[in-house]
Design a protein around this motif. Structure first.
Motif, PDB file in Angstrom:
ATOM      1  N   ALA A  93       0.834  -1.208   0.000  1.00  0.00           N
ATOM      2  CA  ALA A  93       0.000   0.000   0.000  1.00  0.00           C
ATOM      3  C   ALA A  93       0.868   1.257   0.000  1.00  0.00           C
ATOM      4  N   LEU A  94       1.926   1.262   0.800  1.00  0.00           N
ATOM      5  CA  LEU A  94       2.835   2.413   0.826  1.00  0.00           C
ATOM      6  C   LEU A  94       3.527   2.601  -0.521  1.00  0.00           C
ATOM      7  N   ALA A  95       3.928   1.525  -1.141  1.00  0.00           N
ATOM      8  CA  ALA A  95       4.582   1.609  -2.446  1.00  0.00           C
ATOM      9  C   ALA A  95       3.641   2.206  -3.482  1.00  0.00           C
ATOM     10  N   LEU A  96       2.373   1.806  -3.446  1.00  0.00           N
ATOM     11  CA  LEU A  96       1.396   2.350  -4.386  1.00  0.00           C
ATOM     12  C   LEU A  96       1.128   3.832  -4.132  1.00  0.00           C
ATOM     13  N   LEU A  97       1.103   4.221  -2.876  1.00  0.00           N
ATOM     14  CA  LEU A  97       0.880   5.634  -2.545  1.00  0.00           C
ATOM     15  C   LEU A  97       2.063   6.504  -2.964  1.00  0.00           C
ATOM     16  N   LEU A  98       3.259   5.991  -2.813  1.00  0.00           N
ATOM     17  CA  LEU A  98       4.447   6.776  -3.110  1.00  0.00           C
ATOM     18  C   LEU A  98       4.807   6.788  -4.595  1.00  0.00           C
ATOM     19  N   ALA A  99       4.354   5.826  -5.352  1.00  0.00           N
ATOM     20  CA  ALA A  99       4.699   5.736  -6.769  1.00  0.00           C
ATOM     21  C   ALA A  99       4.305   6.983  -7.552  1.00  0.00           C
ATOM     22  N   PRO A 100       3.092   7.524  -7.397  1.00  0.00           N
ATOM     23  CA  PRO A 100       2.756   8.724  -8.152  1.00  0.00           C
ATOM     24  C   PRO A 100       3.666   9.911  -7.806  1.00  0.00           C
ATOM     25  N   ALA A 101       4.036  10.049  -6.562  1.00  0.00           N
ATOM     26  CA  ALA A 101       4.923  11.146  -6.168  1.00  0.00           C
ATOM     27  C   ALA A 101       6.284  10.973  -6.828  1.00  0.00           C
ATOM     28  N   ALA A 102       6.782   9.751  -6.872  1.00  0.00           N
ATOM     29  CA  ALA A 102       8.061   9.489  -7.523  1.00  0.00           C
ATOM     30  C   ALA A 102       7.959   9.784  -9.017  1.00  0.00           C
ATOM     31  N   SER A 103       6.852   9.405  -9.634  1.00  0.00           N
ATOM     32  CA  SER A 103       6.653   9.678 -11.056  1.00  0.00           C
ATOM     33  C   SER A 103       6.613  11.178 -11.321  1.00  0.00           C
ATOM     34  N   ARG A 104       5.955  11.930 -10.451  1.00  0.00           N
ATOM     35  CA  ARG A 104       5.905  13.394 -10.599  1.00  0.00           C
ATOM     36  C   ARG A 104       7.299  13.987 -10.453  1.00  0.00           C
ATOM     37  N   ALA A 105       8.071  13.479  -9.497  1.00  0.00           N
ATOM     38  CA  ALA A 105       9.433  13.977  -9.295  1.00  0.00           C
ATOM     39  C   ALA A 105      10.301  13.672 -10.512  1.00  0.00           C
ATOM     40  N   ASP A 106      10.161  12.476 -11.078  1.00  0.00           N
ATOM     41  CA  ASP A 106      10.924  12.124 -12.276  1.00  0.00           C
ATOM     42  C   ASP A 106      10.532  13.015 -13.448  1.00  0.00           C
ATOM     43  N   ALA A 107       9.242  13.280 -13.583  1.00  0.00           N
ATOM     44  CA  ALA A 107       8.767  14.140 -14.671  1.00  0.00           C
ATOM     45  C   ALA A 107       9.304  15.559 -14.501  1.00  0.00           C
ATOM     46  N   ALA A 108       9.308  16.076 -13.273  1.00  0.00           N
ATOM     47  CA  ALA A 108       9.844  17.415 -13.016  1.00  0.00           C
ATOM     48  C   ALA A 108      11.339  17.455 -13.293  1.00  0.00           C
ATOM     49  N   SER A 109      12.041  16.399 -12.901  1.00  0.00           N
ATOM     50  CA  SER A 109      13.479  16.335 -13.135  1.00  0.00           C
ATOM     51  C   SER A 109      13.787  16.327 -14.626  1.00  0.00           C
ATOM     52  N   ASP A 110      13.035  15.555 -15.397  1.00  0.00           N
ATOM     53  CA  ASP A 110      13.220  15.509 -16.851  1.00  0.00           C
ATOM     54  C   ASP A 110      12.908  16.860 -17.481  1.00  0.00           C
ATOM     55  N   ALA A 111      11.810  17.477 -17.053  1.00  0.00           N
ATOM     56  CA  ALA A 111      11.432  18.792 -17.584  1.00  0.00           C
ATOM     57  C   ALA A 111      12.490  19.831 -17.238  1.00  0.00           C
ATOM     58  N   ALA A 112      13.013  19.781 -16.017  1.00  0.00           N
ATOM     59  CA  ALA A 112      14.032  20.741 -15.589  1.00  0.00           C
ATOM     60  C   ALA A 112      15.285  20.615 -16.444  1.00  0.00           C
ATOM     61  N   ALA A 113      15.722  19.401 -16.698  1.00  0.00           N
ATOM     62  CA  ALA A 113      16.947  19.181 -17.471  1.00  0.00           C
ATOM     63  C   ALA A 113      16.828  19.724 -18.892  1.00  0.00           C
ATOM     64  N   LYS A 114      15.602  19.800 -19.414  1.00  0.00           N
ATOM     65  CA  LYS A 114      15.371  20.295 -20.778  1.00  0.00           C
ATOM     66  C   LYS A 114      14.983  21.769 -20.805  1.00  0.00           C
ATOM     67  N   SER A 115      14.946  22.422 -19.656  1.00  0.00           N
ATOM     68  CA  SER A 115      14.398  23.777 -19.587  1.00  0.00           C
ATOM     69  C   SER A 115      15.443  24.895 -19.614  1.00  0.00           C
ATOM     70  N   TYR A 116      16.690  24.549 -19.885  1.00  0.00           N
ATOM     71  CA  TYR A 116      17.750  25.560 -19.937  1.00  0.00           C
ATOM     72  C   TYR A 116      18.927  24.999 -20.707  1.00  0.00           C
ATOM     73  N   ARG A 117      19.866  25.886 -21.002  1.00  0.00           N
ATOM     74  CA  ARG A 117      21.145  25.452 -21.544  1.00  0.00           C
ATOM     75  C   ARG A 117      22.231  26.302 -20.901  1.00  0.00           C
ATOM     76  N   ILE A 118      23.426  25.760 -20.832  1.00  0.00           N
ATOM     77  CA  ILE A 118      24.579  26.503 -20.350  1.00  0.00           C
ATOM     78  C   ILE A 118      25.322  26.978 -21.600  1.00  0.00           C
ATOM     79  N   ASP A 119      25.531  28.296 -21.706  1.00  0.00           N
ATOM     80  CA  ASP A 119      26.139  28.895 -22.886  1.00  0.00           C
ATOM     81  C   ASP A 119      27.463  29.555 -22.505  1.00  0.00           C
ATOM     82  N   THR A 120      28.467  29.399 -23.347  1.00  0.00           N
ATOM     83  CA  THR A 120      29.767  30.035 -23.105  1.00  0.00           C
ATOM     84  C   THR A 120      30.088  31.050 -24.206  1.00  0.00           C
TER      85      THR A 120
END
Length: 141
Positions: free
Chosen positions: A7-34
């Motif tokens: 039950a705990l694993a099922l409750l926490l899975a959506p939060a982990a999925s949201r965190a992964d989605a935010a992490s993926d979106a963040a990585a694509k949301s900028y670039r480092i320019d020199t």
């Protein structure tokens, strides 16, 4: 006990999925320019290292969250600073900060300026810590 764990694993899975989605979106949301970095310089002359964090529309570098850039270089370059923060940005209030660090070229050959960039990129839905390594070759003649 096993049912509780499931039950705990099922409750926490959506939060982990949201965190992964935010992490993926963040990585694509900028670039480092020199862009603007001195790429070729005579030995004994000065140049500058430029590092910009360029966010895409709808995101920004969080102005109150920690931002730390640790700089280093090969022995043929001497950087004027080895650490940068928000206050060192050309425009500290910009949504995408730009940093300019003077250097002196001391030794002929291909030298390298390096930066470890740690900051938080944010949208209206998330704010995610990022860490990127950047290296810029500089030809010293």
């Amino acid at each position: 006990m096993r049912t509780l764990a499931l039950a705990l694993a099922l409750l926490l899975a959506p939060a982990a999925s949201r965190a992964d989605a935010a992490s993926d979106a963040a990585a694509k949301s900028y670039r480092i320019d020199t862009e603007g970095t001195t790429r070729s310089v005579k030995a004994g002359a000065a140049g500058k290292l430029v590092i910009s964090i360029v966010p895409v529309a709808g995101t920004h570098v969080h102005p109150q969250a920690p931002l730390k850039i640790t700089l280093s270089a090969t022995p043929g370059l001497t950087l004027s600073k080895d650490r940068l923060g928000h206050k060192d940005a050309v425009d500290p209030k910009a949504e995408g900060p730009r940093f300019e660090v003077p250097f002196t070229a001391a030794q002929a050959g291909v030298q390298e300026a390096r930066a470890k960039v740690d900051f938080f990129i944010c949208s209206d839905q998330w704010c995610v810590k990022q860490a990127r390594d950047v290296s810029v070759p500089v030809k010293v003649e």
